[in-house]
Scaffold this motif. Structure first.
Motif, mmCIF file in Angstrom:
data_model
loop_
_atom_site.group_PDB
_atom_site.id
_atom_site.type_symbol
_atom_site.label_atom_id
_atom_site.label_comp_id
_atom_site.label_asym_id
_atom_site.label_seq_id
_atom_site.Cartn_x
_atom_site.Cartn_y
_atom_site.Cartn_z
ATOM 1 N N LYS A 3 0.832 -1.208 0.000
ATOM 2 C CA LYS A 3 0.000 0.000 0.000
ATOM 3 C C LYS A 3 0.862 1.251 0.000
ATOM 4 N N ARG B 98 1.468 13.436 -14.632
ATOM 5 C CA ARG B 98 0.297 13.955 -15.336
ATOM 6 C C ARG B 98 0.288 15.484 -15.321
ATOM 7 N N ILE C 182 2.125 1.630 -3.476
ATOM 8 C CA ILE C 182 1.056 2.138 -4.342
ATOM 9 C C ILE C 182 0.918 3.650 -4.165
ATOM 10 N N GLY C 183 1.003 4.123 -2.936
ATOM 11 C CA GLY C 183 0.926 5.567 -2.687
ATOM 12 C C GLY C 183 2.055 6.323 -3.366
ATOM 13 N N GLU C 184 3.268 5.758 -3.317
ATOM 14 C CA GLU C 184 4.400 6.405 -3.987
ATOM 15 C C GLU C 184 4.186 6.463 -5.497
ATOM 16 N N TYR C 185 3.699 5.351 -6.076
ATOM 17 C CA TYR C 185 3.467 5.335 -7.517
ATOM 18 C C TYR C 185 2.333 6.275 -7.912
ATOM 19 N N GLU C 186 1.304 6.379 -7.096
ATOM 20 C CA GLU C 186 0.228 7.325 -7.393
ATOM 21 C C GLU C 186 0.736 8.764 -7.351
ATOM 22 N N MET C 187 1.622 9.061 -6.399
ATOM 23 C CA MET C 187 2.193 10.398 -6.320
ATOM 24 C C MET C 187 3.033 10.690 -7.567
ATOM 25 N N ARG C 188 3.847 9.725 -7.980
ATOM 26 C CA ARG C 188 4.642 9.910 -9.208
ATOM 27 C C ARG C 188 3.733 10.114 -10.414
ATOM 28 N N TYR C 189 2.673 9.306 -10.474
ATOM 29 C CA TYR C 189 1.736 9.400 -11.592
ATOM 30 C C TYR C 189 1.098 10.789 -11.645
ATOM 31 N N ASN C 190 0.653 11.290 -10.499
ATOM 32 C CA ASN C 190 0.032 12.617 -10.465
ATOM 33 C C ASN C 190 1.024 13.699 -10.861
ATOM 34 N N ASN C 191 2.272 13.592 -10.407
ATOM 35 C CA ASN C 191 3.290 14.566 -10.799
ATOM 36 C C ASN C 191 3.549 14.516 -12.303
#
Length: 116
Positions: free
Chosen positions: A52, A66, A55-64
């Motif tokens: 989890k 985007r 996943i949070g780290e990857y979501e943060m990278r994804y948002n950055n």
């Protein structure tokens, strides 16, 4: 063999001891030896929490990423900025100086530096 049999008979005749042994063996089996043991359950919970966090780290990278893509689509100057900062691209009439803050620079690198 006769001693073992006598020992087991004594254990059997002691009141409540056989129940304690059975409960102890059940707890041992359920807690540590079984495929669905409590020990494996705890390890799996730790692994889930690590996943989890990942996943949070990857979501943060994804948002950055985007946000950066949106910026690149809106502003053509940002493409030039990224090309200059990351890939050291330059215009024909410019010189680029890359400064390093490395403390442990080998002496061979320092003596072989040349200026154009």
């Amino acid at each position: 063999m006769k001693k073992v049999k006598n020992f087991l008979l004594r254990i059997y005749h002691v009141r409540g001891l056989k129940y304690i042994v059975v409960v102890f063996l059940a707890v041992l089996f359920i807690g540590f030896l079984d495929e669905n043991s409590a020990w494996k359950h705890i390890r799996n919970q730790q692994y889930i929490s690590e996943l989890k966090e990942e996943i949070g780290e990857y979501e943060m990278r994804y948002n950055n990423d985007r946000a950066q893509i949106r910026e690149l689509e809106r502003n053509p100057k940002s493409i030039e900025k990224i090309a200059r900062e990351r890939y050291f691209m330059k215009a024909d009439d410019e010189d680029i100086f890359v400064l390093s803050d490395d403390e442990n620079v080998p002496s061979s690198v320092i003596s072989n530096e040349t200026a154009e």
